[in-house]
Design a protein around this motif. Structure first.
Motif, short mmCIF file in Angstrom:
data_model
loop_
_atom_site.label_atom_id
_atom_site.label_comp_id
_atom_site.label_asym_id
_atom_site.label_seq_id
_atom_site.Cartn_x
_atom_site.Cartn_y
_atom_site.Cartn_z
N PRO A 18 0.93 -1.15 -0.11
CA PRO A 18 0.14 -0.10 -0.04
C PRO A 18 0.88 1.20 0.00
CG PRO A 18 0.07 -0.88 2.23
CD PRO A 18 0.77 -1.86 1.34
N ILE A 19 0.14 2.40 -0.47
CA ILE A 19 0.80 3.60 -0.55
C ILE A 19 -0.08 4.45 0.47
CG2 ILE A 19 1.55 5.75 -2.00
CD1 ILE A 19 2.83 3.61 -3.98
N GLY A 20 0.37 5.27 1.33
CA GLY A 20 -0.46 5.99 1.84
C GLY A 20 0.38 6.55 3.23
N GLU A 21 -0.18 7.51 3.84
CA GLU A 21 0.27 8.28 4.90
C GLU A 21 0.93 7.45 6.05
OE1 GLU A 21 1.56 11.39 4.60
OE2 GLU A 21 0.75 11.37 2.51
N SER A 22 0.09 6.14 6.11
CA SER A 22 0.56 5.31 7.20
C SER A 22 1.81 4.37 7.11
CB SER A 22 -0.79 4.59 7.62
OG SER A 22 -1.02 3.58 6.46
N VAL A 261 7.22 10.27 -2.12
CA VAL A 261 6.94 8.91 -2.17
C VAL A 261 7.66 7.84 -1.32
CG1 VAL A 261 7.36 6.90 -4.19
CG2 VAL A 261 6.56 9.18 -4.75
N ALA A 262 9.14 8.45 -1.12
CA ALA A 262 9.89 7.63 0.02
C ALA A 262 9.14 7.56 1.27
CB ALA A 262 11.07 8.06 0.25
N TYR A 263 8.43 8.31 1.55
CA TYR A 263 7.39 8.19 2.97
C TYR A 263 6.16 7.70 2.78
CZ TYR A 263 10.80 10.62 5.91
OH TYR A 263 11.73 10.98 6.61
N ALA A 264 5.72 7.57 1.45
CA ALA A 264 4.46 6.81 1.17
C ALA A 264 4.39 5.35 0.81
CB ALA A 264 3.72 7.63 0.41
N ALA A 265 5.68 4.92 0.23
CA ALA A 265 5.69 3.70 -0.39
C ALA A 265 6.31 2.66 0.76
CB ALA A 265 6.76 3.71 -1.67
N GLU A 266 5.52 1.58 1.18
CA GLU A 266 5.99 0.60 1.94
C GLU A 266 7.23 -0.13 1.57
OE1 GLU A 266 4.36 -3.18 4.54
OE2 GLU A 266 3.10 -2.24 3.14
N GLY A 267 8.32 -0.18 2.54
CA GLY A 267 9.47 -0.85 2.01
C GLY A 267 10.31 -0.26 1.22
N ALA A 268 10.44 1.38 1.29
CA ALA A 268 11.22 2.12 0.33
C ALA A 268 12.41 2.51 1.34
CB ALA A 268 10.48 3.61 -0.07
N SER A 269 13.37 2.99 0.53
CA SER A 269 14.64 3.47 1.11
C SER A 269 14.49 4.79 0.64
CB SER A 269 15.79 2.67 0.87
OG SER A 269 15.95 2.69 -0.52
N ASP A 366 10.21 1.57 -14.04
CA ASP A 366 9.28 0.82 -13.12
C ASP A 366 8.97 1.80 -11.97
OD1 ASP A 366 9.82 -1.42 -14.82
OD2 ASP A 366 11.43 -2.10 -13.64
N ALA A 367 9.61 2.78 -11.82
CA ALA A 367 9.15 3.72 -10.70
C ALA A 367 7.91 4.69 -10.88
CB ALA A 367 10.42 4.46 -10.09
N GLY A 368 7.93 4.77 -12.10
CA GLY A 368 6.71 5.73 -12.52
C GLY A 368 5.46 5.39 -11.70
N GLU A 372 2.65 7.86 -9.55
CA GLU A 372 1.19 8.09 -9.77
C GLU A 372 0.23 7.50 -8.72
OE1 GLU A 372 0.77 5.58 -13.43
OE2 GLU A 372 2.17 6.90 -14.52
N ARG A 373 0.84 6.48 -7.96
CA ARG A 373 -0.21 6.38 -6.78
C ARG A 373 0.00 7.06 -5.79
NH1 ARG A 373 2.04 0.12 -5.95
NH2 ARG A 373 0.52 0.04 -4.50
N CYS A 374 1.07 7.57 -5.55
CA CYS A 374 1.14 8.28 -4.32
C CYS A 374 0.40 9.95 -4.66
CB CYS A 374 2.68 8.79 -4.34
SG CYS A 374 2.97 10.06 -2.98
N ASP A 375 0.44 10.29 -5.80
CA ASP A 375 -0.15 11.61 -6.34
C ASP A 375 -1.78 11.33 -6.56
OD1 ASP A 375 2.15 12.67 -6.37
OD2 ASP A 375 2.36 12.78 -8.54
N GLY A 376 -2.05 10.18 -6.80
CA GLY A 376 -3.54 9.59 -6.88
C GLY A 376 -4.32 9.70 -5.58
#
Length: 376
Positions: A18-22, A261-269, A366-368, A372-376
Motif C-alpha cells: 500500500p501507498i499512503g500516509e500510514s 514517495v519514499a515516505y508513502a511507499a511501504e518498504g522504500a529506502s 518501473d518507478a513511474g 502515480e499512486r502517491c499523487d492519486g
C-alpha cells in the motif's frame, strides 16, 4: 541479514504494498552494513528473483533475429544432454563435501552466449539452469563478480571442492576487463571441467561492436586460456529489449517528489546519492544484495556524475543487485545516462557502465507507477 531494522516488506523486490500516509518511514541504505556468511553466498547461487519464473518457452524471440530462436533450440538440447540423477543421500548434494564425479565427456562441455545488451542472454541462461535435469543443489548460477566473491570468501581450493559436486555452473556477465580475476576464474573453470561440471556463460558485446562478428566471443575464448575447446560460442543478435518500442528514460523528479514517495511507499529506502556512494566504499560488493534485503523501492536525491572509477564500479554492482531484485529506482538530480563521464564510457570498463545505464533506466521506468499512486 541486515544490521539495521528493515522496513516491513517481503524480499521479492516487487512493488505491491500500500501507498499512503500510514506507511513506515523509509530506511536508509547508508545505515546498513550486513554481514554475509560464506554459506549464504553459496546457497544464493541460484537465478535472482527477476528470473525465478523464466523458462525457454517464456522467451519471445524477435522474428527479425533468427539467432534468438536458434539459441533457444541449442540451449534446450544442451540442457537435455546434461542428464539427471540425484544424490544417494536423500536427493541433495551437501555444499562442502566432495563427490565422486564421472570422467568428463569429450567435446564441448560448455556454451557461451555472445550478444549485446538486453537481447535476453540472462533470461536464456536462467532458463538453462531451470531446465537442467538436476537437483537445485547440483547446479549453480551467479555473476562473474559473485563467483570471484565466493573464491574470496571460501578460498580457491574450497571453492573448487564445493562446485565440483555440481552438474552445471552458469556464469552471467563474464567480465573480460580484469586480467587478474579473469585468470583466477579461468583456473577455477579448468578444475571444474576436469571434474565433469558443465559450464555456461554470458558476456556483452559493446553497442559499437555489433555487426563486427564475434567480438565478445573472441575475447572470451582468448581470456579463458586453454578452455576454448570446452565452449561452443552462440551468437544472439538483436536490440536491447528493455528499450525496444518504449519511450526514452523518464526525466528525474524533484527532491520533494522523491521524498514524498519514499515516505508513502511501504518498504522504500531514501538516501542522498553522494552519501550512498560514500557508504558503498565501506561495504564489500558481495554484501550489496543483502544490503537490499526487504527493500521494495529505492529513492535517491541529488544524483550526480560519479567522481571516479572505483566509485563507478561499486555503483555498477549495486545496479545489478537492484535489477536482479526488480527494485524500482526513483531519483532526483541528473538522469542516469549522465552518471559516467565520456572518458569512462570509452575506457576499459565501458561494458559495465553501459549495462548499468541500461538497467537503471529500466528501473527508473518501473518507478513511474509509484509516483502515480502517491499523487492519486
Amino acid at each position: 541479514m541486515s544490521s539495521s531494522t528493515a522496513s516491513p516488506a517481503d524480499a521479492s523486490g516487487s512493488v505491491n504494498g500500500p501507498i499512503g500516509e500510514s506507511a513506515a518511514a523509509p530506511v536508509a541504505l547508508t545505515s546498513r552494513a550486513p554481514h554475509v556468511p560464506a554459506d549464504r553466498l553459496v546457497a544464493e547461487m541460484v537465478p535472482p528473483p527477476r528470473f525465478d519464473s523464466v523458462r525457454f518457452d517464456t522467451y519471445i524471440p524477435d522474428p527479425n533475429q533468427p539467432s534468438q530462436a536458434e539459441a533457444v533450440t541449442v540451449l534446450a538440447g544442451f540442457a537435455a544432454g546434461l542428464g539427471g540423477g540425484t544424490d544417494q543421500g536423500g536427493g541433495r548434494k551437501r555444499w562442502f563435501r566432495r563427490e565422486a564425479k564421472p570422467a568428463a565427456p569429450s567435446g564441448p562441455r560448455g556454451v557461451y552466449l555472445d550478444g549485446g545488451y538486453g537481447v535476453g542472454k540472462t533470461h536464456l541462461l536462467a532458463s538453462l539452469w531451470h531446465a537442467a535435469p538436476a537437483e537445485p543443489a547440483q547446479k549453480a548460477f551467479g555473476t562473474f563478480v559473485e563467483l570471484t566473491n565466493l573464491v574470496g570468501a571460501l578460498g580457491f581450493q574450497q571453492t573448487v571442492q564445493t562446485l565440483s559436486g555440481h552438474k552445471l555452473l552458469c556464469i552471467d556477465e563474464f567480465e573480460l576487463d580484469d586480467p587478474g580475476d579473469t585468470v583466477l576464474v579461468s583456473s577455477l573453470l579448468r578444475k571444474l571441467v576436469e571434474a565433469g561440471v558443465a559450464l555456461a556463460a554470458t558476456s556483452n558485446t559493446l553497442p559499437g561492436k555489433l555487426g563486427e562478428g564475434r567480438f565478445a566471443a573472441a575475447d572470451f575464448l582468448r581470456e579463458i586460456q586453454g578452455l576454448s575447446a570446452h565452449f561452443r560460442p552462440l551468437r544472439i543478435d538483436g536490440e536491447d529489449y528493455r528499450h525496444r518500442g518504449l519511450p526514452q528514460a523518464p526525466d528525474p523528479y524533484d527532491d520533494e517528489t522523491v521524498k514524498r514517495v519514499a515516505y508513502a511507499a511501504e518498504g522504500a529506502s531514501l538516501d542522498d546519492f553522494p552519501s550512498l556512494l560514500a557508504h558503498l566504499s565501506k561495504v564489500h560488493p558481495s554484501r550489496y544484495g543483502a544490503m537490499c534485503d526487504s527493500i521494495r523501492a529505492v529513492c535517491l536525491t541529488g544524483v550526480e556524475p560519479v567522481p571516479d572509477q572505483s566509485t563507478a564500479l561499486r555503483l555498477v554492482v549495486l545496479a545489478d543487485r537492484l535489477y536482479d531484485r526488480e527494485v524500482p529506482v526513483l531519483a532526483s538530480g541528473r538522469p542516469f545516462d549522465e552518471l559516467f563521464s565520456e572518458e569512462m564510457l570509452q575506457g576499459g570498463y565501458r561494458k559495465k557502465y553501459f549495462r548499468a545505464i541500461s538497467r537503471l533506466t529500466a528501473l527508473a521506468r518501473d518507478a513511474g507507477p509509484l509516483v502515480e499512486r502517491c499523487d492519486g
